[in-house]
Design a protein around this motif. Structure first.
Motif, PDB file in Angstrom:
ATOM      1  N   GLN A  48      -7.980 -72.630  44.473  1.00 14.98           N
ATOM      2  CA  GLN A  48      -7.997 -73.796  43.593  1.00 14.98           C
ATOM      3  C   GLN A  48      -8.123 -73.335  42.146  1.00 14.98           C
ATOM      4  N   GLU A  49      -7.231 -73.824  41.306  1.00 14.79           N
ATOM      5  CA  GLU A  49      -7.267 -73.456  39.901  1.00 14.79           C
ATOM      6  C   GLU A  49      -8.330 -74.299  39.195  1.00 14.79           C
ATOM      7  N   GLN A  50      -9.259 -73.631  38.566  1.00 13.89           N
ATOM      8  CA  GLN A  50     -10.320 -74.381  37.911  1.00 13.89           C
ATOM      9  C   GLN A  50     -11.010 -73.557  36.840  1.00 13.89           C
ATOM     10  N   LEU A  51     -11.648 -74.266  35.939  1.00 14.53           N
ATOM     11  CA  LEU A  51     -12.506 -73.667  34.928  1.00 14.53           C
ATOM     12  C   LEU A  51     -13.929 -74.102  35.230  1.00 14.53           C
ATOM     13  N   VAL A  52     -14.806 -73.138  35.250  1.00 23.16           N
ATOM     14  CA  VAL A  52     -16.200 -73.443  35.563  1.00 23.16           C
ATOM     15  C   VAL A  52     -17.082 -72.989  34.418  1.00 23.16           C
ATOM     16  N   GLU A  53     -17.722 -73.960  33.776  1.00 26.51           N
ATOM     17  CA  GLU A  53     -18.636 -73.644  32.675  1.00 26.51           C
ATOM     18  C   GLU A  53     -20.056 -73.496  33.193  1.00 26.51           C
ATOM     19  N   SER A  54     -20.828 -72.740  32.469  1.00 28.52           N
ATOM     20  CA  SER A  54     -22.255 -72.626  32.759  1.00 28.52           C
ATOM     21  C   SER A  54     -22.978 -72.216  31.491  1.00 28.52           C
ATOM     22  N   LEU A  87     -22.740 -69.803  26.333  1.00 27.33           N
ATOM     23  CA  LEU A  87     -22.030 -70.538  27.371  1.00 27.33           C
ATOM     24  C   LEU A  87     -20.957 -69.643  27.977  1.00 27.33           C
ATOM     25  N   SER A  88     -20.691 -69.854  29.254  1.00 17.94           N
ATOM     26  CA  SER A  88     -19.654 -69.087  29.948  1.00 17.94           C
ATOM     27  C   SER A  88     -18.612 -70.033  30.513  1.00 17.94           C
ATOM     28  N   CYS A  89     -17.390 -69.563  30.547  1.00 18.36           N
ATOM     29  CA  CYS A  89     -16.301 -70.316  31.158  1.00 18.36           C
ATOM     30  C   CYS A  89     -15.463 -69.336  31.972  1.00 18.36           C
ATOM     31  N   GLN A  90     -15.501 -69.509  33.260  1.00 16.74           N
ATOM     32  CA  GLN A  90     -14.720 -68.623  34.129  1.00 16.74           C
ATOM     33  C   GLN A  90     -13.506 -69.357  34.656  1.00 16.74           C
ATOM     34  N   ALA A  91     -12.361 -68.739  34.484  1.00 14.63           N
ATOM     35  CA  ALA A  91     -11.113 -69.272  35.022  1.00 14.63           C
ATOM     36  C   ALA A  91     -10.888 -68.657  36.392  1.00 14.63           C
ATOM     37  N   ALA A 141     -11.643 -58.794  32.736  1.00 16.49           N
ATOM     38  CA  ALA A 141     -11.783 -58.415  34.145  1.00 16.49           C
ATOM     39  C   ALA A 141     -12.338 -59.568  34.976  1.00 16.49           C
ATOM     40  N   LYS A 142     -13.072 -60.447  34.317  1.00 16.16           N
ATOM     41  CA  LYS A 142     -13.656 -61.593  35.012  1.00 16.16           C
ATOM     42  C   LYS A 142     -12.988 -62.907  34.623  1.00 16.16           C
ATOM     43  N   SER A 143     -11.961 -62.820  33.784  1.00 18.67           N
ATOM     44  CA  SER A 143     -11.298 -64.037  33.278  1.00 18.67           C
ATOM     45  C   SER A 143     -12.320 -65.033  32.747  1.00 18.67           C
ATOM     46  N   THR A 144     -13.233 -64.519  31.983  1.00 21.95           N
ATOM     47  CA  THR A 144     -14.346 -65.329  31.487  1.00 21.95           C
ATOM     48  C   THR A 144     -14.408 -65.303  29.968  1.00 21.95           C
ATOM     49  N   ALA A 173     -24.331 -81.644  22.348  1.00 29.14           N
ATOM     50  CA  ALA A 173     -23.070 -82.181  22.851  1.00 29.14           C
ATOM     51  C   ALA A 173     -22.832 -81.674  24.262  1.00 29.14           C
ATOM     52  N   ILE A 174     -21.857 -82.274  24.905  1.00 32.45           N
ATOM     53  CA  ILE A 174     -21.314 -81.683  26.125  1.00 32.45           C
ATOM     54  C   ILE A 174     -20.199 -80.754  25.684  1.00 32.45           C
ATOM     55  N   TYR A 175     -20.278 -79.533  26.114  1.00 31.87           N
ATOM     56  CA  TYR A 175     -19.296 -78.528  25.750  1.00 31.87           C
ATOM     57  C   TYR A 175     -18.317 -78.336  26.901  1.00 31.87           C
ATOM     58  N   TYR A 176     -17.050 -78.417  26.577  1.00 35.48           N
ATOM     59  CA  TYR A 176     -15.994 -78.293  27.571  1.00 35.48           C
ATOM     60  C   TYR A 176     -15.147 -77.061  27.301  1.00 35.48           C
ATOM     61  N   CYS A 177     -14.841 -76.367  28.361  1.00 32.47           N
ATOM     62  CA  CYS A 177     -13.908 -75.256  28.285  1.00 32.47           C
ATOM     63  C   CYS A 177     -12.516 -75.790  28.623  1.00 32.47           C
ATOM     64  N   ALA A 178     -11.521 -75.287  27.929  1.00 32.06           N
ATOM     65  CA  ALA A 178     -10.147 -75.697  28.186  1.00 32.06           C
ATOM     66  C   ALA A 178      -9.247 -74.468  28.160  1.00 32.06           C
ATOM     67  N   ALA A 179      -8.146 -74.548  28.873  1.00 25.91           N
ATOM     68  CA  ALA A 179      -7.231 -73.405  28.932  1.00 25.91           C
ATOM     69  C   ALA A 179      -5.820 -73.890  29.229  1.00 25.91           C
TER      70      ALA A 179
END
Length: 130
Positions: free
Chosen positions: A1-7, A20-24, A78-81, A95-101
């Motif tokens: 599943q293609e997704q972006l996961v923030e933390s 903040l981290s965003c992993q694709a 290497a981690k697509s992060t 704010a709510i921070y959103y990762c986009a790609a």
């Protein structure tokens, strides 16, 4: 599943720091690392705004004036992060921070072109208090 996961969202005091981290995931390493990646944010009662974007490496293609000198990015291919390093946080950074790609050309890898990004994370909340 293609997704972006923030933390990494958290509550911090003004003047503090947060990363903040965003992993694709699900895109394949080569494809993910070719994407324009960006952070946007939406504060309560306000429109979404671009914070920073990067196409390759760690040199931003866009950096909002409100965060210049305080926010930086780094990218672990290497981690697509993508990481957003936030320093000297202010109350107005809440704010709510959103990762986009997305596979965007350089001219659209920009915080002013949020509508052009194909993939979005679920958001992570950053609360800055006095």
């Amino acid at each position: 599943q293609e997704q972006l996961v923030e933390s990494g969202g958290d509550s911090v005091q003004a003047g503090g720091s947060l990363t903040l981290s965003c992993q694709a995931s699900g895109f394949g390493l080569t494809r993910a690392n070719s994407f324009c990646m960006a952070w946007f944010r939406q504060a309560p009662g306000k429109n979404r705004e671009g914070v920073v974007s990067v196409l390759t490496g760690e040199q931003p293609t866009y950096l909002a004036d409100s965060v210049k000198g305080r926010f930086t990015i780094s990218r672990d291919s290497a981690k697509s992060t993508l990481y957003l390093h936030m320093r000297r946080l202010k109350l107005e950074d809440t704010a709510i921070y959103y990762c986009a790609a997305g596979p965007l050309p350089p001219q659209y890898c920009n915080g002013d072109y949020g509508h052009a990004f194909n993939y979005w994370g679920q958001g992570t909340l950053v609360t800055v208090s006095s």
